[in-house]
Design a protein around this motif. Structure first.
Motif, PDB file in Angstrom:
ATOM      1  N   THR A  13    -120.360 -29.922 -30.558  1.00 21.49           N
ATOM      2  CA  THR A  13    -120.114 -29.224 -29.301  1.00 21.49           C
ATOM      3  C   THR A  13    -120.113 -27.713 -29.498  1.00 21.49           C
ATOM      4  O   THR A  13    -120.767 -26.978 -28.750  1.00 21.49           O
TER       5      THR A  13
ATOM      6  N   ASP B 274    -123.927 -31.989 -21.020  1.00 24.75           N
ATOM      7  CA  ASP B 274    -122.859 -32.677 -21.748  1.00 24.75           C
ATOM      8  C   ASP B 274    -123.049 -34.175 -21.561  1.00 24.75           C
ATOM      9  O   ASP B 274    -122.788 -34.719 -20.497  1.00 24.75           O
TER      10      ASP B 274
ATOM     11  N   LEU C   2    -117.890 -30.465 -24.305  1.00 26.29           N
ATOM     12  CA  LEU C   2    -118.672 -29.279 -23.960  1.00 26.29           C
ATOM     13  C   LEU C   2    -118.261 -28.749 -22.593  1.00 26.29           C
ATOM     14  O   LEU C   2    -118.138 -27.538 -22.395  1.00 26.29           O
ATOM     15  N   THR C   3    -118.049 -29.659 -21.664  1.00 22.30           N
ATOM     16  CA  THR C   3    -117.575 -29.257 -20.329  1.00 22.30           C
ATOM     17  C   THR C   3    -116.279 -28.478 -20.448  1.00 22.30           C
ATOM     18  O   THR C   3    -116.110 -27.410 -19.839  1.00 22.30           O
TER      19      THR C   3
ATOM     20  N   ASP D 278    -125.522 -31.835 -25.817  1.00 20.13           N
ATOM     21  CA  ASP D 278    -124.451 -32.190 -26.747  1.00 20.13           C
ATOM     22  C   ASP D 278    -124.286 -33.710 -26.717  1.00 20.13           C
ATOM     23  O   ASP D 278    -123.926 -34.280 -25.687  1.00 20.13           O
TER      24      ASP D 278
END
Length: 256
Positions: free
Chosen positions: A17, A38, A45-46, A130
Protein backbone atom coordinates in the motif's frame (compact mmCIF):
# COMPACT_ATOMS: atom_id res chain seq x y z
CA UNK A 1 -4.10 4.87 -23.16
CA UNK A 2 -3.38 4.23 -19.49
CA UNK A 3 -0.74 1.71 -18.47
CA UNK A 4 -2.04 -0.40 -15.59
CA UNK A 5 0.50 -1.41 -12.95
CA UNK A 6 -0.29 -3.67 -10.01
CA UNK A 7 1.70 -3.98 -6.80
CA UNK A 8 1.44 -7.39 -5.20
CA UNK A 9 2.70 -10.26 -3.12
CA UNK A 10 0.95 -13.32 -1.76
CA UNK A 11 2.06 -12.22 1.72
CA UNK A 12 0.73 -9.20 3.59
CA UNK A 13 2.72 -6.60 5.49
CA UNK A 14 5.27 -5.99 2.75
CA UNK A 15 4.45 -2.31 2.12
CA UNK A 16 2.31 -2.83 -0.99
CA UNK A 17 0.00 0.00 0.00
CA UNK A 18 2.74 2.45 0.95
CA UNK A 19 4.61 1.61 -2.24
CA UNK A 20 1.53 2.07 -4.42
CA UNK A 21 0.77 5.45 -2.84
CA UNK A 22 4.33 6.75 -3.16
CA UNK A 23 4.97 5.51 -6.70
CA UNK A 24 1.63 6.89 -7.88
CA UNK A 25 2.41 10.19 -6.16
CA UNK A 26 5.82 10.35 -7.83
CA UNK A 27 4.30 9.70 -11.25
CA UNK A 28 1.77 12.47 -10.68
CA UNK A 29 4.51 14.85 -9.50
CA UNK A 30 6.33 14.18 -12.77
CA UNK A 31 3.34 15.48 -14.72
CA UNK A 32 1.40 12.28 -15.42
CA UNK A 33 -2.26 11.76 -14.64
CA UNK A 34 -2.61 8.82 -12.27
CA UNK A 35 -5.56 6.84 -10.93
CA UNK A 36 -5.06 4.54 -7.97
CA UNK A 37 -7.43 1.64 -7.36
CA UNK A 38 -7.80 0.00 -3.97
CA UNK A 39 -8.64 -3.65 -4.65
CA UNK A 40 -7.97 -4.85 -1.10
CA UNK A 41 -11.14 -5.20 1.04
CA UNK A 42 -9.07 -4.07 4.02
CA UNK A 43 -9.15 -0.64 2.31
CA UNK A 44 -5.64 0.27 3.48
CA UNK A 45 -4.93 2.47 0.47
CA UNK A 46 -8.27 4.21 0.89
CA UNK A 47 -7.50 4.88 4.54
CA UNK A 48 -3.92 6.16 4.16
CA UNK A 49 -5.05 8.69 1.56
CA UNK A 50 -7.20 10.19 4.30
CA UNK A 51 -10.57 8.83 3.16
CA UNK A 52 -13.09 6.99 5.30
CA UNK A 53 -14.23 3.79 3.51
CA UNK A 54 -17.75 3.98 4.94
CA UNK A 55 -18.27 7.35 3.26
CA UNK A 56 -18.00 5.76 -0.19
CA UNK A 57 -20.02 2.55 0.13
CA UNK A 58 -22.21 3.47 -2.87
CA UNK A 59 -19.43 4.74 -5.12
CA UNK A 60 -16.36 2.57 -4.76
CA UNK A 61 -14.76 -0.46 -6.43
CA UNK A 62 -16.96 -2.90 -4.56
CA UNK A 63 -20.11 -1.09 -5.69
CA UNK A 64 -18.84 -1.12 -9.28
CA UNK A 65 -18.08 -4.83 -9.30
CA UNK A 66 -21.41 -5.77 -7.74
CA UNK A 67 -23.30 -3.52 -10.17
CA UNK A 68 -24.19 -6.17 -12.76
CA UNK A 69 -26.70 -3.86 -14.46
CA UNK A 70 -24.12 -1.14 -15.09
CA UNK A 71 -26.10 1.60 -13.34
CA UNK A 72 -23.08 3.11 -11.59
CA UNK A 73 -20.90 5.49 -13.59
CA UNK A 74 -17.24 4.81 -12.80
CA UNK A 75 -16.57 8.55 -12.89
CA UNK A 76 -18.70 8.90 -9.76
CA UNK A 77 -16.35 6.49 -7.98
CA UNK A 78 -13.18 8.44 -8.75
CA UNK A 79 -12.14 10.64 -5.83
CA UNK A 80 -9.57 13.39 -6.60
CA UNK A 81 -6.66 13.68 -4.19
CA UNK A 82 -5.02 16.92 -5.31
CA UNK A 83 -6.05 20.27 -6.73
CA UNK A 84 -4.13 19.71 -9.95
CA UNK A 85 -6.31 16.71 -10.78
CA UNK A 86 -3.27 14.54 -11.46
CA UNK A 87 -3.88 12.00 -8.69
CA UNK A 88 -7.14 10.26 -7.81
CA UNK A 89 -8.39 7.04 -6.26
CA UNK A 90 -11.22 4.57 -6.56
CA UNK A 91 -11.69 3.52 -2.91
CA UNK A 92 -13.08 0.26 -1.59
CA UNK A 93 -14.45 -1.24 1.61
CA UNK A 94 -14.90 -4.53 3.44
CA UNK A 95 -17.99 -5.47 1.43
CA UNK A 96 -15.71 -6.77 -1.34
CA UNK A 97 -14.36 -9.46 0.98
CA UNK A 98 -16.96 -11.95 -0.29
CA UNK A 99 -15.93 -11.42 -3.89
CA UNK A 100 -14.34 -14.85 -4.24
CA UNK A 101 -17.75 -16.41 -3.56
CA UNK A 102 -20.02 -13.84 -5.14
CA UNK A 103 -18.18 -13.45 -8.45
CA UNK A 104 -17.46 -17.12 -9.15
CA UNK A 105 -20.56 -17.60 -11.29
CA UNK A 106 -20.27 -14.30 -13.17
CA UNK A 107 -19.47 -14.58 -16.88
CA UNK A 108 -15.95 -13.31 -17.54
CA UNK A 109 -15.35 -13.07 -13.82
CA UNK A 110 -11.61 -12.54 -14.31
CA UNK A 111 -12.12 -9.34 -16.32
CA UNK A 112 -14.49 -7.40 -14.04
CA UNK A 113 -11.86 -4.84 -13.02
CA UNK A 114 -10.34 -4.64 -16.49
CA UNK A 115 -13.75 -3.87 -18.00
CA UNK A 116 -14.14 -0.94 -15.62
CA UNK A 117 -10.65 0.40 -16.33
CA UNK A 118 -11.31 0.25 -20.07
CA UNK A 119 -14.08 2.84 -19.60
CA UNK A 120 -11.63 5.50 -18.42
CA UNK A 121 -8.32 4.28 -19.89
CA UNK A 122 -8.08 7.25 -22.25
CA UNK A 123 -8.35 9.70 -19.37
CA UNK A 124 -5.20 8.63 -17.48
CA UNK A 125 -1.56 7.90 -18.12
CA UNK A 126 -1.23 5.33 -15.35
CA UNK A 127 -3.55 3.18 -13.25
CA UNK A 128 -1.87 1.85 -10.09
CA UNK A 129 -3.62 -0.98 -8.24
CA UNK A 130 -2.95 -1.95 -4.65
CA UNK A 131 -3.59 -5.72 -4.48
CA UNK A 132 -4.77 -7.80 -1.56
CA UNK A 133 -2.44 -10.45 -0.09
CA UNK A 134 -4.20 -13.51 -1.50
CA UNK A 135 -4.63 -15.26 -4.82
CA UNK A 136 -8.42 -15.45 -5.17
CA UNK A 137 -10.67 -14.09 -7.91
CA UNK A 138 -9.99 -10.43 -7.04
CA UNK A 139 -6.23 -10.96 -7.37
CA UNK A 140 -6.80 -12.78 -10.66
CA UNK A 141 -8.80 -9.72 -11.77
CA UNK A 142 -5.83 -7.52 -10.89
CA UNK A 143 -3.46 -9.68 -12.91
CA UNK A 144 -5.86 -9.81 -15.86
CA UNK A 145 -6.22 -6.00 -15.77
CA UNK A 146 -2.49 -5.31 -15.59
CA UNK A 147 -0.04 -4.32 -18.25
CA UNK A 148 2.80 -4.55 -15.75
CA UNK A 149 3.34 -6.18 -12.37
CA UNK A 150 5.69 -5.08 -9.59
CA UNK A 151 6.30 -7.33 -6.61
CA UNK A 152 6.63 -5.85 -3.14
CA UNK A 153 8.94 -7.60 -0.67
CA UNK A 154 10.48 -7.07 2.72
CA UNK A 155 13.80 -8.76 3.58
CA UNK A 156 12.34 -11.74 5.43
CA UNK A 157 11.85 -15.43 4.75
CA UNK A 158 8.03 -15.42 4.51
CA UNK A 159 7.98 -12.44 2.15
CA UNK A 160 10.61 -14.12 -0.04
CA UNK A 161 8.53 -17.30 -0.25
CA UNK A 162 5.45 -15.19 -0.90
CA UNK A 163 6.96 -13.41 -3.89
CA UNK A 164 8.34 -16.70 -5.21
CA UNK A 165 4.88 -18.25 -5.16
CA UNK A 166 3.29 -15.07 -6.50
CA UNK A 167 5.56 -15.01 -9.56
CA UNK A 168 4.80 -18.67 -10.24
CA UNK A 169 1.07 -17.94 -10.17
CA UNK A 170 1.54 -14.93 -12.46
CA UNK A 171 3.35 -17.10 -14.99
CA UNK A 172 0.72 -19.82 -14.73
CA UNK A 173 -2.15 -17.43 -15.41
CA UNK A 174 -0.22 -15.60 -18.09
CA UNK A 175 0.47 -18.84 -19.95
CA UNK A 176 -2.96 -20.41 -19.42
CA UNK A 177 -5.14 -17.39 -20.15
CA UNK A 178 -2.71 -15.41 -22.31
CA UNK A 179 -2.77 -12.33 -20.12
CA UNK A 180 -0.41 -9.86 -21.86
CA UNK A 181 1.22 -8.62 -18.66
CA UNK A 182 4.91 -8.17 -17.90
CA UNK A 183 6.65 -8.65 -14.56
CA UNK A 184 8.91 -5.60 -14.16
CA UNK A 185 10.69 -6.64 -10.97
CA UNK A 186 10.45 -6.09 -7.23
CA UNK A 187 10.72 -3.28 -4.72
CA UNK A 188 12.36 -4.20 -1.42
CA UNK A 189 11.00 -2.21 1.54
CA UNK A 190 11.58 -2.04 5.29
CA UNK A 191 15.30 -2.68 4.92
CA UNK A 192 16.75 -2.47 8.42
CA UNK A 193 20.32 -1.51 9.26
CA UNK A 194 21.48 -5.01 10.12
CA UNK A 195 23.38 -7.77 8.37
CA UNK A 196 20.41 -10.13 8.06
CA UNK A 197 18.35 -7.54 6.24
CA UNK A 198 21.22 -6.64 3.94
CA UNK A 199 22.05 -10.30 3.25
CA UNK A 200 18.47 -11.16 2.29
CA UNK A 201 18.33 -8.09 0.05
CA UNK A 202 21.42 -9.36 -1.75
CA UNK A 203 19.78 -12.77 -2.21
CA UNK A 204 16.73 -11.08 -3.70
CA UNK A 205 18.99 -9.18 -6.12
CA UNK A 206 20.34 -12.50 -7.36
CA UNK A 207 16.83 -13.74 -8.13
CA UNK A 208 14.95 -10.65 -9.33
CA UNK A 209 15.37 -7.25 -10.92
CA UNK A 210 15.28 -4.93 -7.91
CA UNK A 211 13.75 -1.60 -8.93
CA UNK A 212 14.26 0.12 -5.60
CA UNK A 213 15.42 -0.34 -2.02
CA UNK A 214 13.36 1.44 0.64
CA UNK A 215 14.89 1.63 4.11
CA UNK A 216 12.93 1.02 7.29
CA UNK A 217 12.04 4.57 8.27
CA UNK A 218 9.68 6.47 10.53
CA UNK A 219 9.31 9.09 7.80
CA UNK A 220 7.81 6.49 5.45
CA UNK A 221 5.40 5.13 8.04
CA UNK A 222 4.24 8.65 8.96
CA UNK A 223 2.54 8.83 5.58
CA UNK A 224 0.25 6.02 6.65
CA UNK A 225 -1.04 8.21 9.47
CA UNK A 226 -1.26 11.73 8.07
CA UNK A 227 -2.29 10.84 4.51
CA UNK A 228 0.73 12.62 3.02
CA UNK A 229 3.26 10.20 1.51
CA UNK A 230 6.94 10.76 2.20
CA UNK A 231 7.40 11.52 -1.51
CA UNK A 232 5.28 14.62 -1.04
CA UNK A 233 6.18 15.56 2.52
CA UNK A 234 9.96 15.12 2.27
CA UNK A 235 11.02 14.91 -1.39
CA UNK A 236 14.71 14.90 -0.43
CA UNK A 237 14.43 11.90 1.88
CA UNK A 238 16.32 8.78 0.75
CA UNK A 239 13.04 6.87 0.44
CA UNK A 240 11.52 9.63 -1.70
CA UNK A 241 14.55 9.56 -3.97
CA UNK A 242 14.18 5.78 -4.34
CA UNK A 243 10.48 6.11 -5.17
CA UNK A 244 11.36 8.82 -7.69
CA UNK A 245 13.91 6.50 -9.30
CA UNK A 246 11.28 3.75 -9.49
CA UNK A 247 8.82 6.14 -11.14
CA UNK A 248 11.46 7.15 -13.70
CA UNK A 249 12.10 3.50 -14.49
CA UNK A 250 8.38 2.85 -14.93
CA UNK A 251 8.07 5.81 -17.30
CA UNK A 252 11.05 4.62 -19.30
CA UNK A 253 9.80 1.04 -19.54
CA UNK A 254 6.10 1.64 -20.16
CA UNK A 255 5.59 4.85 -22.11
CA UNK A 256 5.68 4.60 -25.88
Amino acid sequence: MAKTIIFGNQKGGVAKTTTTFNVATQLSMKGYKVLMIDSDPQASLTIITGLVPEDFEDNNLSALLYDEDGKIDIHNCIIPLNEEGTLAIIPTDISMANGDLDFVSRPGNDKLIKNEINKIANEYDFVCIDCLPSLGIISVNDIAASDYIIGCVEPGYQAMKGIEYYTKVINRYRNKYMYPTKFLGIIVSKIARNNDSKDITEVLKDEYDVLGEIPLSVEVSKGEIDGIPVSKRKPGHISSLEFSKIADYIIQETMD
